[in-house]
Scaffold this motif. Structure first.
Motif, short mmCIF file in Angstrom:
data_model
loop_
_atom_site.label_atom_id
_atom_site.label_comp_id
_atom_site.label_asym_id
_atom_site.label_seq_id
_atom_site.Cartn_x
_atom_site.Cartn_y
_atom_site.Cartn_z
N ILE A 38 15.23 -31.28 43.36
CA ILE A 38 14.44 -30.55 42.38
C ILE A 38 15.42 -29.75 41.51
N ALA A 39 15.03 -29.46 40.25
CA ALA A 39 15.92 -28.73 39.34
C ALA A 39 15.21 -27.50 38.77
N VAL A 40 15.99 -26.49 38.51
CA VAL A 40 15.51 -25.27 37.87
C VAL A 40 16.31 -25.07 36.59
N ILE A 41 15.64 -24.94 35.46
CA ILE A 41 16.31 -24.60 34.20
C ILE A 41 16.12 -23.10 33.97
N ARG A 76 13.13 -35.98 27.32
CA ARG A 76 14.07 -36.33 28.39
C ARG A 76 13.83 -35.48 29.63
N ILE A 77 13.56 -34.19 29.43
CA ILE A 77 13.27 -33.32 30.58
C ILE A 77 12.00 -33.79 31.27
N GLU A 78 10.97 -34.08 30.47
CA GLU A 78 9.70 -34.51 31.05
C GLU A 78 9.83 -35.85 31.78
N ALA A 79 10.74 -36.68 31.31
CA ALA A 79 10.91 -38.01 31.90
C ALA A 79 11.74 -38.00 33.18
N ALA A 80 12.26 -36.83 33.59
CA ALA A 80 13.07 -36.76 34.80
C ALA A 80 12.30 -37.36 35.98
N VAL A 81 13.03 -38.03 36.88
CA VAL A 81 12.37 -38.74 37.99
C VAL A 81 12.07 -37.82 39.16
N LYS A 82 12.62 -36.59 39.11
CA LYS A 82 12.36 -35.60 40.15
C LYS A 82 11.86 -34.32 39.47
N PRO A 83 11.19 -33.44 40.23
CA PRO A 83 10.56 -32.28 39.59
C PRO A 83 11.55 -31.34 38.92
N VAL A 84 11.12 -30.77 37.78
CA VAL A 84 11.92 -29.81 37.01
C VAL A 84 11.08 -28.57 36.78
N ILE A 85 11.66 -27.40 37.07
CA ILE A 85 10.99 -26.11 36.86
C ILE A 85 11.69 -25.39 35.71
N ALA A 86 10.92 -24.79 34.83
CA ALA A 86 11.46 -23.85 33.84
C ALA A 86 11.21 -22.45 34.37
#
Length: 693
Positions: free
Chosen positions: A50-53, A84-94
């Motif tokens: 998972i990623a956090v921006i 591109r952020i929305e298309a990430a294959v794993k969850p992304v948090i802002a």
């Protein structure tokens, strides 16, 4: 990614942390866009789950980088980055803190989850630049919140708080403290829950309600009269109810690019940059302002109380001087009312605590320790000189003496003291605690650090300061007197006051000149004419009908009758004025005036006098005129200012019109030498701005 890059990628266990560090506001310039794209590629490829921006510094992400304004866009473009952020294959948090406006808000919408720490704000201010969101904001937000909140944010440009964003569904959580820590904690919870990607673009289209869109268009056509962008924003949101995300973003982009080509966008961009240039004066570079810890105000009427209120709101203690205890109490009551109103508007939390910074007195000796005094007494040279003589006797060395005069010679006022180097004009506009403009009137005798202090005070008061030279009326009121003179001449030539007011409001100003006269009080105009009578050129025209109105006691709103008759603040044309006008017209040729003819003469008079003001050095640059008219006189921001309007209309045509009108009225329609010079050289007022920037 190296630590000196504007976007950093690091790991916290299974959590990727993508940090944007592009001071001072993390603007979404090319390097940041490239960095976000590279970070998403790396995230997809590594074993982080998972990623956090998150943003470093005072805020999450700013909007567009103003250094790129007017330049060809370079890939990756922001809409593609959000995709591109929305298309990430794993969850992304802002994980958002501070303001996330425009592009910053759109990046957050591209993420799969959104967290905001207390104090964060979300908004789409693009409408203030004549634009709409251009990176998917008008398509993603309605899918999360529904149509109504999206329309309000995008048409108004006003930001909302984190709690409000949570309430409408724009974000998922509000947290306290550090956004990086809060984002990592939220990521851990989502991992424990087994949460997956949640693409905003995959949500269904919001419900289309034709009646709601029709109502919004009617409301915003009225609220934002003459402006294009708010109505185009409605079109963009409506597209979200009819199209899938890819089609909607394509339509949003089409609308956005169409707006990029409009004069309104050019006008608002012009105003945007002028706001930043107007206080940058070469002569003040390296000059330090004097300390400002305590302010004095002389006079507690409407203006003095407003100035005191503005200072108190900025955290500056104020000592206010009035002639007697009863007048001082009345001033305190006025200031209390101003502060209470600020609380109601959400601009202030504690009126009582703010009011505690106010002290009142009737003896000038109470000002012995203040750093700056602002005089706001009756507009009479003798009275002003008497006040300054008394101030000179009691103020400490180095204290600044400022006059709030609207017209009078500040050099002459300064000569009444033993310290003319410490005297300056600070012309506030009423109501002084609300209006943003502050004309800083600088005599040749004024010390540079006094001028620097005046600009520092304006910044502390959250006002836009414009430097002006000494003449009758300075920048704004001198120009006002001239375009008001054009209106009076059109009255004598056949137009009615109400035709002129209607035409000027259609042009985009909030009030016409005769409505404004009624609001200010027609006694003000009478007294100004009386003050100038001894030096008036015999060729000038005096509105004798207006003098007759004064003698009849028709003073405008304060008496319920002027150019309009009033029930409360609502006015209807006062036809009883017409016989007075007809008498003044006797022997003069008459014609019918169309709205376009009225607007052309009114604006030509404004621009011609402004060109004289710039040519004489009263205003240093045309942009100083534009800022003055925008913030002090209600000139429509979407037109940029009268000087930009003139450039857009074409200076040769304006000069030709002025020369034509001068055949019948050579005194009033004297072409400004600067205007003649620019036309002869094929240059514009904007060229002068560039030469002095």
């Amino acid at each position: 990614m190296p630590n000196d890059q504007p976007v950093r990628y690091d790991r916290h266990g299974e959590i990727a942390v993508i940090t944007v560090a592009n001071p001072p506001v993390n603007a979404l310039g090319l390097a940041v866009r490239q960095g976000l794209w590279a970070a998403m590629d790396r995230f997809d490829a590594d074993d982080a789950r998972i990623a956090v921006i998150v943003g470093e510094g005072a805020l999450f992400l700013g909007g567009a980088d103003i250094r790129e304004f007017g330049k060809p866009p370079v890939a990756p473009h922001l809409p593609d980055v959000c995709d591109r952020i929305e298309a990430a294959v794993k969850p992304v948090i802002a994980a958002v803190h501070g303001p996330a406006l425009g592009g910053g808000c759109e990046v957050a919408l591209g993420a799969h989850y959104r967290l905001a720490v207390t104090g964060a704000r979300f908004g789409f201010p693009e409408v203030h630049l004549g634009l709409i969101p251009g990176a998917g904001g008008s398509q993603r937000m309605p899918r999360l919140t529904g149509v109504a909140p999206a329309l309000e944010m995008m048409c108004s440009g006003a930001p909302i708080s984190a709690p409000r964003a949570l309430e409408i569904g724009l974000i998922d959580r509000v947290a306290e403290g550090d956004p990086r820590k809060a984002g990592i904690a939220y990521a851990g919870e989502l991992l424990a829950e087994g949460a997956g990607v949640r693409r905003t673009g995959a949500l269904p289209c919001p419900t289309h309600d034709a009646a709601a869109f029709a109502e919004a268009r009617a409301a915003w056509a009225k609220k934002a009269k003459g402006q294009v962008a708010p109505l185009v924003a409605i079109d963009a949101v409506e597209a979200a109810t009819r199209m899938d995300l890819a089609e909607g973003i394509k339509e949003e982009r089409r609308l956005f690019l169409d707006l990029m080509q409009t004069p309104q966008r050019a006008g608002m961009i012009h105003a945007f940059f002028n706001d930043r240039k107007v206080s940058k004066l070469p002569e003040l570079q390296g000059i330090s302002p004097r300390p400002l810890d305590r302010i004095g105000v002389i006079g507690g009427g409407t203006m003095g109380a407003g100035i005191a209120t503005a200072c108190l709101l900025a955290g500056l203690p104020v000592t206010l001087i009035e002639r007697d205890a009863a007048s001082a109490d009345k001033a305190r009551a006025t200031i209390t009312g101003n502060l209470d109103a600020a609380v109601k508007r959400g601009k202030l939390k504690d009126a009582a605590a703010t009011l505690s910074g106010l002290s009142t007195a009737t003896d000038y000796a109470a000002l012995s320790d203040v750093d700056l005094v602002i005089e706001a007494v009756f507009e009479d040279m003798g009275v002003k000189k008497e006040v300054f003589t008394q101030l000179d006797a009691v103020l400490k060395p180095g204290a600044i003496l400022a006059t709030n005069t609207s017209y009078l010679d500040v050099t002459e006022i300064a000569a009444a003291t033993s310290r003319p180097q410490d005297v300056i004009g600070l012309h506030f506009f009423s109501p002084a605690h609300v209006m943003k403009l502050l004309e800083v009137v600088v005599p040749e005798t004024t010390a540079k650090d006094v001028t620097a202090t005046a600009f520092a005070l304006a910044k502390r008061l959250k006002k836009t300061a414009v430097k002006a030279g000494v003449c009758d009326g300075f920048i704004g009121n001198r120009i006002l007197a001239t375009y008001r003179g054009a209106a009076d001449r059109m009255i004598l030539g056949g137009a009615t006051p109400w035709e002129i007011d209607a035409a000027i409001k259609d042009f985009g100003l909030p009030m016409g000149p005769f409505e404004m006269g009624d609001l200010a009080g027609l006694d003000i105009g009478f007294m100004t004419r009386a003050r100038k009578a001894a030096t008036r050129d015999p060729r000038d025209i005096v509105p004798i009908w207006a003098d007759e109105m004064y003698h009849k006691g028709w003073l405008g709103q304060k008496t319920g009758q002027g150019y309009y008759t009033y029930e409360g603040r609502k006015g209807t044309p006062n036809e009883a004025v017409m016989p007075l006008i007809e008498t003044a017209r006797e022997g003069r040729p008459q014609q019918a005036f169309t709205p376009e003819m009225i607007q052309r003469r009114y604006m030509a008079a404004m621009v011609n006098e402004a060109a004289k003001v710039v040519g004489e050095g009263i205003a240093a640059r045309p942009l100083d005129v534009d800022v003055t008219l925008l913030y002090g006189y209600g000139f429509p921001r979407w037109r940029g200012g009268p000087m930009l309007w003139a450039d857009t209309e074409g200076l040769p045509g304006l000069l030709a019109d002025i020369q034509g009108w001068a055949k019948d009225d050579p005194y009033f329609w004297q072409p400004a030498p600067l205007l003649e010079q620019l036309v002869a050289e094929g240059r514009t007022f904007s060229d002068l701005n560039e030469a002095t920037s």
